[in-house]
Every structure is written in C-alpha cells, then in structure tokens.
Design a protein around this motif. Structure first.
Motif, short mmCIF file in Angstrom:
data_model
loop_
_atom_site.label_atom_id
_atom_site.label_comp_id
_atom_site.label_asym_id
_atom_site.label_seq_id
_atom_site.Cartn_x
_atom_site.Cartn_y
_atom_site.Cartn_z
N TYR A 1 38.70 40.55 -47.25
CA TYR A 1 39.42 41.51 -46.41
C TYR A 1 38.67 42.84 -46.36
O TYR A 1 38.13 43.30 -47.36
N MET B 1 51.25 35.60 -41.86
CA MET B 1 51.15 34.51 -42.83
C MET B 1 52.52 33.91 -43.13
O MET B 1 53.55 34.51 -42.88
N ARG C 1 46.39 39.18 -35.22
CA ARG C 1 47.81 39.44 -35.48
C ARG C 1 48.45 40.02 -34.22
O ARG C 1 47.85 40.85 -33.53
N TRP D 1 47.85 44.28 -35.62
CA TRP D 1 49.32 44.35 -35.52
C TRP D 1 49.84 44.34 -34.08
O TRP D 1 50.99 44.74 -33.83
N LYS E 1 39.25 38.97 -42.85
CA LYS E 1 40.45 39.61 -42.27
C LYS E 1 40.16 41.10 -42.16
O LYS E 1 39.77 41.72 -43.15
N ASP F 1 41.48 44.79 -40.99
CA ASP F 1 42.74 45.53 -40.79
C ASP F 1 42.53 46.79 -39.95
O ASP F 1 41.42 47.06 -39.46
N TRP G 1 48.08 38.08 -50.15
CA TRP G 1 48.89 39.27 -49.98
C TRP G 1 50.39 39.06 -50.21
O TRP G 1 51.03 39.83 -50.93
C1 GLA Z 1 48.33 45.66 -43.71
C2 GLA Z 1 48.23 44.22 -43.20
C3 GLA Z 1 48.76 43.26 -44.27
C4 GLA Z 1 47.95 43.44 -45.55
C5 GLA Z 1 47.97 44.89 -46.00
C6 GLA Z 1 47.00 45.15 -47.13
O1 GLA Z 1 49.66 46.03 -43.88
O2 GLA Z 1 48.95 44.07 -42.01
O3 GLA Z 1 48.69 41.92 -43.81
O4 GLA Z 1 46.62 43.02 -45.31
O5 GLA Z 1 47.63 45.78 -44.94
O6 GLA Z 1 46.99 46.48 -47.53
#
Ligand code: GLA
Length: 378
Positions: free
Chosen positions: A91, A217, A180, A162, A125, A127, A15
């Motif tokens: 992902y 990251m 995260r 997040w 991963k 999201d 990313w």
């Molecule tokens: C979110 C995640 C990022 C990445 C993007 C991909 O913003 O937090 O790390 O994976 O989506 O669209």
C-alpha cells in the motif's frame, strides 16, 4: 496475450481486521492459512498489506518498513508469500503521507514503484490522503500508473480514491485495474446497504476484463471484531454481502482473520458456485433489475449475464419482513416469457426445476436467494 485482472482480483487485505496491528507474523500466518483453508485454490491469490507497514522516515529517499513490525523485512516476506503460490501486495498513497500519516509517494512515484518492483510486489493499493491542494487527482494516479509500467514488472494497480473524482471514468486510462467507488466499508448491515446496494447502481457500464469497480473489501466473517468493526453482521447479512459482490464482479478481497474462520464463514467465502459468478470470463458487472418497496420494506433483484448465456440472479430481502416472497420475471431480464429455464440455487447447491415466465421464492430478512437461470430449449 493474457491481460492482468482479466477477472476480478481476489485475495486478502490486512486493513479491515488488523489496521495498525499488522506485522510480519500475522501476514505469514495468514498466507499459510490461505493455503490450508483452500482459499488459494479457490482463487484468492493476493495477500495485501495495507497502511502502517511503513517506517516514519525515508532512508536515502526510499520508503522502508517498520523494523519492529517487519524484522525480516518486506522482500523476505514477499518471497515467503510467493513460495506458497500466492501473490504479494502493498500500500502507498498519492499524497505526501498515507491516510495514517506515514510517508507516501507524492513526488517519489518513480523511486517508490522501482522499490516495490525490487521487493517483489505484485499489487499496489494507492490511496488518496494528504494530496497537495490544487493538484489534479486523476493526474496523481496517472503518475503512479506510468511509474509502475516503467518498472517492467506486472503490478496490479488498485486505485483507492473513494469515488471522489468518478474514477470509473478515468481509472482504466491511467492504468488502474480496479478503483474504489466509495468511502470505507465497515462491518455493519447499514454499511453493506449503503456501499453495496445504493452506491453501485449505474456503475455497471464502467467495468470489464482488466478494469473493475471496487466497492471495497469484504467484511464477511468479522462478526464485530477488528479495525472496522461496527457491531458486526449475521450470517444472512454476510451471505447477502458476498452474493452482491459476486454479482457486481467486484474484487473479492477478504477482510476477516482467515486464521480463525468459523464454518459459516468458510461456507460463504469458499462457495465455488458464487465465485464462478464473480469470475465469469464475460466480465459483465451485474446491475439492479429493480426494487419493490412495501412501506420501508425493500426487495431487490440484481442480475449478472454470464458467458454461457445463463444469468445469475440475486433476490434480496433488504427489510425485516419474515419470509418475504420475491419474484423475478423473465421479461425483466430480457428473456422471452415462454423460454423455459433451469433454476439452480447457488447457496443450497441444488437444482430447483424448470420454470417459465417467472420464478418466486421466499427470502428471510436481510438474506438472499442466489440463483442461476439457464435457458433450455423448450
Ligand atoms: C483509507 C482507505 C482504507 C485504508 C486506510 C488506511 O481510509 O480508504 O481502505 O487503506 O486509508 O489508512
């Protein structure tokens, strides 16, 4: 029985540099470079494709790849990555769509987990975009955690929520191996200060073998190029960033283009002594020992207890004061004042001598002294 992610996961993710420019060739070249550059042997095992690998629609209810970006297909790519002794990650997202608007896993958790397992995926991963209003966030992660377990394949589960619902309090319970703790990092000193130095304080109680806080990251080596570039950083700033992530027992997911690393980037990412701090089997997350403001000039000391009784210490000059003198006092680390300790510099790779009571050193702006204190019998 060995547990998955017994030490913080290490690897590379597409990313930060590539964003939507991800494709099969980039991933193959990256995987090959990870072997050639010694990254694999240093412990960076996971090669993870982030968002925008997906095609626009499901086929027969299944996710499928963008055929233009991945002409040979994801399973063949996973096989290639495996053939190099690396692991393969992908992902998806807990909502109806990924953050970039591709189809995602809400309501399809079981079939998607099964699909990933069939493709040879070792890391997911997951999201948090486009979740249906009124549906509990942690529950969405529990659904995928359960679906992954039911596949019978060992798949590392990387929760990307997040920090919205304090995932450090429930991430391990739903099967997560890392989560995260913040929004997205970008390639700037401000972002490192915010995400790393400010937002990780106090989370150290929630990490340990098999379950880690993830401050996002690495941006080491990006130098203002790529998808999350925001001006870039200096080598000193990248060194501080990497040192902090090692002390935090954070996952070390490289975000730069490893096909084109310069010498400074190699030196940082391949610092075996710093990596050993990160990968220490005790699995304690480092914590902020304290902060000394001097006007707006801040110095911080962070410490990470290690399995052999030694302590890794980061002495950070977060401000602009040239050659700032920073001291770490033994008492702030729980060490008796009279305990002699060997001090080793983990960036210079040299012994600095035996000290008692405290150790002081000068640190350049935005730079760090990363040391290891080893108590010796006096
Ligand atoms: C979110 C995640 C990022 C990445 C993007 C991909 O913003 O937090 O790390 O994976 O989506 O669209």
């Amino acid at each position: 029985m060995s547990i998955l992610a017994a030490t913080p996961p290490m690897g590379w993710n597409s990313w930060n540099t590539f964003g939507r420019e991800i494709n099969e060739q980039v991933v193959r070249e990256t995987a090959a470079a990870m072997v050639q550059e010694g990254l694999r042997d240093a412990g960076y095992l996971y090669v993870v494709i982030d968002d925008l690998w997906e095609d626009d629609e499901r086929v027969d209810g299944r996710l499928t790849w963008d055929p233009v970006k991945f002409p040979a297909g994801i399973p063949a790519l996973a096989e290639y990555v495996h053939s190099l002794g690396l692991k393969f990650g992908i992902y998806s997202c807990a909502g109806s769509h990924t953050c970039a608007g591709k189809p995602a896993s809400y309501g399809y958790e079981e079939i998607d987990a099964q699909t990933f397992a069939e493709w040879g995926v070792d890391f997911l991963k997951y999201d948090f975009c486009y979740t249906p209003p009124g549906v509990d966030g942690p529950m969405l992660y529990q659904r995928m955690g359960q679906a992954l377990r039911m596949t019978g394949r060992e798949i590392l589960y990387s929760i990307c929520e997040w920090g919205t619902n304090e995932p450090w309090t429930w991430g391990a319970r739903v099967g997560g191996h890392m989560w995260r703790t913040t929004g997205d990092i970008n390639d700037s000193w401000e972002s490192i200060l915010h995400i790393g130095f400010e937002r990780q304080v106090g989370l150290e109680a929630y990490a340990g073998p098999g379950h880690w806080n993830d401050p996002d990251m690495l941006v080491v080596g990006m130098y203002g190029k790529g998808n999350v570039a925001r001006g870039g950083c200096t080598d000193a700033e990248y060194r501080s960033h990497f040192s902090l992530w090692c002390l935090l027992a954070a996952p070390l997911m490289i975000g730069c283009d490893v096909r084109a690393m310069n010498a400074a980037t190699r030196e940082i990412l391949l610092n075996a002594e710093a990596i050993a701090v990160n990968q220490d089997p005790l699995g304690r997350q480092g914590y902020r020992v304290g902060q000394t403001p001097w006007g707006r000039q801040i110095a911080e000391v962070w410490a990470k207890p290690l399995s052999d009784g030694s302590i890794a210490v980061g002495m950070f000059n977060l401000g602009d004061m040239p050659n700032r003198l920073i001291t770490v006092a033994w008492e702030s680390l729980g060490l008796h004042d009279r305990r002699p300790c060997r001090v080793r510099d983990l960036w210079a790779h040299e012994e600095l001598g035996v000290y008692t009571g405290s150790f002081s050193t000068r640190v350049a702006p935005h730079d760090v002294a990363l040391i290891k204190l080893t108590p010796v019998s006096g």
